[in-house]
Design an enzyme around this catalytic site. Structure first.
Site, short mmCIF file in Angstrom:
data_model
loop_
_atom_site.label_atom_id
_atom_site.label_comp_id
_atom_site.label_asym_id
_atom_site.label_seq_id
_atom_site.Cartn_x
_atom_site.Cartn_y
_atom_site.Cartn_z
N CYS A 53 0.84 -1.23 0.16
CA CYS A 53 -0.05 0.02 -0.24
C CYS A 53 0.71 1.12 0.09
O CYS A 53 0.71 2.21 -0.66
CB CYS A 53 -0.98 0.00 1.44
SG CYS A 53 -1.66 -1.54 1.73
N HIS A 67 0.71 4.85 -1.80
CA HIS A 67 0.00 6.11 -1.10
C HIS A 67 1.09 6.53 0.03
O HIS A 67 0.65 8.06 0.48
CB HIS A 67 -0.98 5.52 -0.16
CG HIS A 67 -1.98 4.71 -1.11
ND1 HIS A 67 -2.96 5.67 -1.77
CD2 HIS A 67 -2.49 3.52 -1.11
CE1 HIS A 67 -3.60 4.64 -2.64
NE2 HIS A 67 -3.50 3.46 -2.25
N CYS A 111 -8.48 -2.35 -3.96
CA CYS A 111 -7.02 -2.13 -3.97
C CYS A 111 -6.46 -3.48 -4.01
O CYS A 111 -5.14 -3.64 -4.71
CB CYS A 111 -6.49 -1.41 -2.72
SG CYS A 111 -6.16 0.30 -3.07
#
Lengths: 259, 106
Positions: free
Chosen positions: A175, A179, A220
């Protein structure tokens, strides 16, 4: 020989540096994905009569006052007016549940109330009822800063943090690589947000419906070609906890609209 | 029961052009999709929307498949007199919903 050693050492140092760049986003740079949206989508979120999330909120308001279960109680019978009693609640969830000795998210909290207090059956994950009630409760925190009291949940926060930084799926991505390291850039033409869960449950134009943070996380994970967890899995709650803690200080936007 | 949201200005000056915004909850199932078991999901859409202003039709629209769920329809009209705006949506499977709004024209 020595030069090769230095090269290896240099490579190792570069590795350390790239790990360091995956550090948390400083408070001053934290941004809601709202700021990356088009003018039209922003206008849709800002006007309650144009925001389709309002349709769920109104359903949630009706459910709040509807008696359910063998206890024949409505949410309102214990909690009164949600506008007062639920103010700020969503800004501090997932919260630690003393009886279960683990954090629970807002959806789980609502279902615990349903099964234990109302003596009714739990709402299914992503059901219209659960999303509606969650949206109505979360709306009461709109405009308030996210503030997670993590002191009793440090171990769960660490689980969430490690999940966020763990490479997974066939694309072998974490992730954090999108991000933390690459927010503000684009991925296949879409802006990469910082990944702060400020507006859940939110109306996603792609879904044409309201959806939870877990549904988004599932998206995601499928995108990284990893196998998503089952709805309600402890891994999701740990991730939600870490994401909310990571977004501390940003204001709640529920029901948000996202492309 | 479908939920609908109407945004009409409560007050307007005579002759003023006003914006009317309507939003209604509906799945708008296209009829082209298949379920997990391979069965076609039957079409379920709103097919017609109409707005009347003191009984006179001022706007109508035919809706078709491939329109987004929860249709948001916005249009303009001239505020002529105080009164009632009535909105009706009709569609597949006998779907019917209506809402009203009042406006004061000064």
């Amino acid at each position: 020989m020595i030069s090769r050693f230095l090269l290896l050492l240099g490579g190792a140092l570069a590795g350390v540096a790239s790990l360091a760049s995956a550090a948390e986003i400083p408070a001053a740079e934290r941004r809601s994905a709202y700021e990356l949206m088009s003018r039209e989508t922003k206008a849709m979120q800002d006007d309650d009569t144009a925001n389709p999330g309002t349709l769920w909120v109104l359903d949630g308001e009706a459910l709040w006052g509807t008696k359910a279960g063998t206890a024949d109680k409505a949410c309102a019978d214990c909690h009164g007016d949600a506008r007062q009693s639920m103010k700020g609640v969503a800004a501090r969830y997932p919260a630690f549940d003393s009886a279960r000795r683990r954090p629970i998210d807002l959806e789980q909290r609502i279902n615990i109330c349903r099964t234990e207090r109302q003596k009714a059956s739990a709402f299914a994950s992503e059901s219209k009822e659960l999303l509606a009630l969650t949206a109505y409760v979360a709306l009461q925190s709109r405009g308030m800063p996210i503030s997670i009291a993590a002191d009793r949940m440090v171990e769960f926060l660490d689980v969430g943090r490690s999940l966020f930084h763990r490479r997974q799926g066939q694309l072998n991505l974490s992730c954090s690589q999108c991000h933390d390291d690459n927010w503000g850039k684009t991925l296949a033409g879409n802006a990469i947000p910082q990944g702060h869960p400020t507006g859940y449950p939110l109306y996603r134009l792609e879904w044409q419906a309201l959806g939870s943070l877990q549904r988004r996380l599932r998206n995601c994970m499928i995108g990284m070609r990893a196998e998503p967890y089952a709805y309600g899995a402890p891994e999701y709650v740990a991730l939600e906890l870490y994401l909310m803690w990571r977004a501390r200080g940003l204001v709640v936007e529920t029901p948000a609209v996202r492309p | 029961m479908a939920r609908a949201l109407i945004n009409v200005p409560a007050k307007a000056k005579r002759g003023e052009i006003i914006a009317i915004k309507t939003l209604i909850s509906h799945v708008m199932e296209t009829g082209f999709r298949y379920s997990n078991t391979g069965q076609i999901i039957p079409r379920n859409i709103i097919t017609f929307f109409e707005c009347t202003y003191n009984g006179e039709k001022i706007f109508s629209a035919e809706l078709h498949a491939a329109m987004a769920a929860n249709p948001f329809i916005t249009f303009h009209t001239v505020a002529t007199e105080s009164g009632k705006l009535e909105f009706t949506w009709t569609g597949d499977n006998g779907f019917s919903a209506s809402e009203t709004a009042t406006i004061t024209v000064e």
